[in-house]
Design an enzyme around this catalytic site. Structure first.
Site, PDB file in Angstrom:
ATOM      1  CE1 TYR A  14      -9.096  -3.614   0.394  1.00  0.00           C
ATOM      2  CE2 TYR A  14      -8.358  -1.541  -0.566  1.00  0.00           C
ATOM      3  CZ  TYR A  14      -8.100  -2.687   0.185  1.00  0.00           C
ATOM      4  OH  TYR A  14      -6.848  -2.897   0.715  1.00  0.00           O
ATOM      5  NE  ARG A  58      -2.121  -5.867   7.071  1.00  0.00           N
ATOM      6  CZ  ARG A  58      -3.227  -6.462   6.606  1.00  0.00           C
ATOM      7  NH1 ARG A  58      -3.766  -7.461   7.293  1.00  0.00           N
ATOM      8  NH2 ARG A  58      -3.782  -6.068   5.482  1.00  0.00           N
ATOM      9  CG  ASN A  87      -3.534  -2.591   7.093  1.00  0.00           C
ATOM     10  OD1 ASN A  87      -3.462  -2.030   5.996  1.00  0.00           O
ATOM     11  ND2 ASN A  87      -4.497  -3.421   7.398  1.00  0.00           N
ATOM     12  CE  LYS A 137      -3.883  -2.343   2.318  1.00  0.00           C
ATOM     13  NZ  LYS A 137      -4.652  -2.447   3.593  1.00  0.00           N
ATOM     14  CD  GLU A 180      -8.104  -9.413  -3.943  1.00  0.00           C
ATOM     15  OE1 GLU A 180      -6.943  -9.775  -3.670  1.00  0.00           O
ATOM     16  OE2 GLU A 180      -8.965  -9.168  -3.074  1.00  0.00           O
ATOM     17  CG  HIS A 207      -4.784  -6.397  -0.487  1.00  0.00           C
ATOM     18  ND1 HIS A 207      -6.017  -6.517   0.099  1.00  0.00           N
ATOM     19  CD2 HIS A 207      -4.795  -7.240  -1.551  1.00  0.00           C
ATOM     20  CE1 HIS A 207      -6.748  -7.390  -0.591  1.00  0.00           C
ATOM     21  NE2 HIS A 207      -6.031  -7.847  -1.598  1.00  0.00           N
TER      22      HIS A 207
HETATM   23  N1  UDP Z   1      -9.716  -1.211   7.345  1.00  0.00           N
HETATM   24  C1  UDP Z   1      -9.883  -0.039   8.058  1.00  0.00           C
HETATM   25  N2  UDP Z   1     -10.673  -0.047   9.183  1.00  0.00           N
HETATM   26  C2  UDP Z   1     -11.294  -1.183   9.602  1.00  0.00           C
HETATM   27  C3  UDP Z   1     -11.128  -2.378   8.878  1.00  0.00           C
HETATM   28  C4  UDP Z   1     -10.332  -2.356   7.738  1.00  0.00           C
HETATM   29  O1  UDP Z   1      -9.325   0.996   7.683  1.00  0.00           O
HETATM   30  O2  UDP Z   1     -11.984  -1.143  10.624  1.00  0.00           O
HETATM   31  C5  UDP Z   1      -8.880  -1.200   6.139  1.00  0.00           C
HETATM   32  C6  UDP Z   1      -7.516  -1.853   6.386  1.00  0.00           C
HETATM   33  O3  UDP Z   1      -6.542  -1.104   5.661  1.00  0.00           O
HETATM   34  C7  UDP Z   1      -7.701  -3.235   5.784  1.00  0.00           C
HETATM   35  C8  UDP Z   1      -8.626  -2.934   4.614  1.00  0.00           C
HETATM   36  O4  UDP Z   1      -9.513  -1.940   5.115  1.00  0.00           O
HETATM   37  O5  UDP Z   1      -6.458  -3.800   5.390  1.00  0.00           O
HETATM   38  C9  UDP Z   1      -9.408  -4.097   4.097  1.00  0.00           C
HETATM   39  O6  UDP Z   1     -10.122  -4.691   5.163  1.00  0.00           O
HETATM   40  P1  UDP Z   1     -10.168  -6.265   5.338  1.00  0.00           P
HETATM   41  O7  UDP Z   1     -11.153  -6.573   6.406  1.00  0.00           O
HETATM   42  O8  UDP Z   1     -10.362  -6.912   4.007  1.00  0.00           O
HETATM   43  O9  UDP Z   1      -8.708  -6.603   5.912  1.00  0.00           O
HETATM   44  P2  UDP Z   1      -7.439  -7.312   5.233  1.00  0.00           P
HETATM   45  O10 UDP Z   1      -7.970  -8.377   4.308  1.00  0.00           O
HETATM   46  O11 UDP Z   1      -6.652  -6.252   4.508  1.00  0.00           O
HETATM   47  O12 UDP Z   1      -6.658  -7.889   6.386  1.00  0.00           O
HETATM   48 MG    MG Z   2      -9.384  -8.249   2.822  1.00  0.00          MG
END
Ligand code: UDP
Ligand code: MG
Length: 148
Positions: free
Chosen positions: A49, A102, A112, A9, A126, A115
């Site tokens: 997303y 992370r 974080n 990211k 994707e 992805h």
């Molecule tokens: N995210 C956020 N706030 C939240 C949950 C997710 O900003 O409460 C962001 C975070 O950057 C995360 C992304 O949205 O990586 C996608 O969310 P997901 O639940 O898919 O998590 P990931 O698969 O990236 O672990």
């Molecule tokens: Mg995700």
């Protein structure tokens, strides 16, 4: 062989973590099959997303992803989707174990660093979205030293 989509990211790029992150996947034994350094626009980030479009953090998440260039990658290997998620660590860095990307490099959930696809099916979608031109076919000659 299984493939996953991994994206460094904008914060990971800005913080100089590209080499570190690629190194972790490389040293594990996974094979790099696609790599590009790009800026994505809002409609593209919203598509990536789309599953999260109803979430309260959706617009700030999209703002974050379009805030600078990202490194989009395809990695291949046995169980690379699930293992890639383990290498990345929990979504909220407050819960990510030390030793994960992370856990080692992030503090806030909205910064974080990386992805990774959460399932084989989402990886397929994707990869098709980010690499519509397809990916370069090659085999590492080290294969028999990684797989039995
Ligand atoms: N995210 C956020 N706030 C939240 C949950 C997710 O900003 O409460 C962001 C975070 O950057 C995360 C992304 O949205 O990586 C996608 O969310 P997901 O639940 O898919 O998590 P990931 O698969 O990236 O672990
Ligand atoms: Mg995700």
């Amino acid at each position: 062989m299984e493939q996953t989509f991994i994206m460094i990211k904008p914060d990971g790029v800005q913080r100089g973590l590209i080499g570190e992150i690629i190194g972790r996947f490389e040293k594990k034994g996974f094979t790099l099959k696609g790599l590009k350094f790009i800026n994505v626009d809002r409609p593209f980030a919203e598509k990536h997303y789309a599953d999260l479009s109803a979430k309260p953090f959706f617009s700030s998440l999209v703002d974050y992803i379009i805030s600078g260039p990202v490194v989009a990658m395809v990695w291949e290997g046995k169980n690379v989707v699930a293992t890639g998620r383990k290498i990345i660590g929990a979504t909220n860095p407050a819960q990510s174990e030390p030793g994960t990307i992370r856990g080692d490099f992030a503090i806030d959930i909205g910064r974080n660093v990386i992805h990774g696809s959460d399932a084989v099916e989402s990886a397929r979608k994707e990869i098709a979205l980010w690499f519509p031109e397809g990916i370069t076919e090659w085999q590492k000659t080290v294969h028999p030293w990684i797989y039995e």
